[in-house]
Scaffold this motif. Structure first.
Motif, short mmCIF file in Angstrom:
data_model
loop_
_atom_site.label_atom_id
_atom_site.label_comp_id
_atom_site.label_asym_id
_atom_site.label_seq_id
_atom_site.Cartn_x
_atom_site.Cartn_y
_atom_site.Cartn_z
N ARG A 1 0.81 -1.21 0.00
CA ARG A 1 0.00 0.00 0.00
C ARG A 1 0.84 1.26 0.00
N ARG A 2 2.06 1.18 -0.46
CA ARG A 2 2.88 2.39 -0.48
C ARG A 2 2.64 3.15 -1.77
N GLY A 3 2.93 4.42 -1.71
CA GLY A 3 2.78 5.25 -2.92
C GLY A 3 1.34 5.41 -3.34
N GLU A 4 1.13 5.36 -4.63
CA GLU A 4 -0.21 5.57 -5.20
C GLU A 4 -1.20 4.50 -4.80
N ARG A 5 -0.72 3.32 -4.40
CA ARG A 5 -1.62 2.24 -4.03
C ARG A 5 -2.28 2.46 -2.68
N ASN A 6 -1.79 3.43 -1.93
CA ASN A 6 -2.42 3.78 -0.67
C ASN A 6 -3.67 4.60 -0.99
N PRO A 7 -4.83 4.19 -0.50
CA PRO A 7 -6.06 4.91 -0.84
C PRO A 7 -6.09 6.36 -0.32
N ASN A 8 -5.22 6.71 0.61
CA ASN A 8 -5.17 8.07 1.13
C ASN A 8 -4.14 8.94 0.43
N ALA A 9 -3.45 8.41 -0.56
CA ALA A 9 -2.39 9.14 -1.24
C ALA A 9 -2.95 10.35 -2.00
N LYS A 10 -2.27 11.48 -1.85
CA LYS A 10 -2.65 12.68 -2.59
C LYS A 10 -1.72 12.91 -3.77
N LEU A 11 -0.58 12.23 -3.77
CA LEU A 11 0.41 12.41 -4.82
C LEU A 11 0.53 11.13 -5.65
#
Length: 75
Positions: free
Chosen positions: A17-27
């Motif tokens: 879930r790091r980076g874009e795969r994290n549903p809370n990611a804004k970047l």
């Protein structure tokens, strides 16, 4: 089955879930590459970068210092 066996059987390297795969990611990864590139070129207006990309200036500093998105290399 023991909890330790469950952990051993599953890939628990926390990359799922790091980076874009994290549903809370804004970047996105491309956003971060652009931020890193601009910092490497000498841009020091972290507040301006933060406003441009819709994040807190703390996030920009964390990217710069390698606390977040460390695994992402700039081309």
């Amino acid at each position: 089955m023991l909890v330790s066996e469950l952990y051993a059987n599953r890939k628990w390297d926390l990359t799922a879930r790091r980076g874009e795969r994290n549903p809370n990611a804004k970047l996105t990864a491309e956003n971060v590459k652009e931020i890193k590139r601009r910092i490497n070129e000498g841009e020091r207006d972290y507040r301006g970068l933060a406003e441009e990309f819709g994040v807190a200036s703390k996030t920009i500093r964390q990217i710069k210092n390698g606390y977040s998105w460390k695994w992402l290399e700039v081309d």
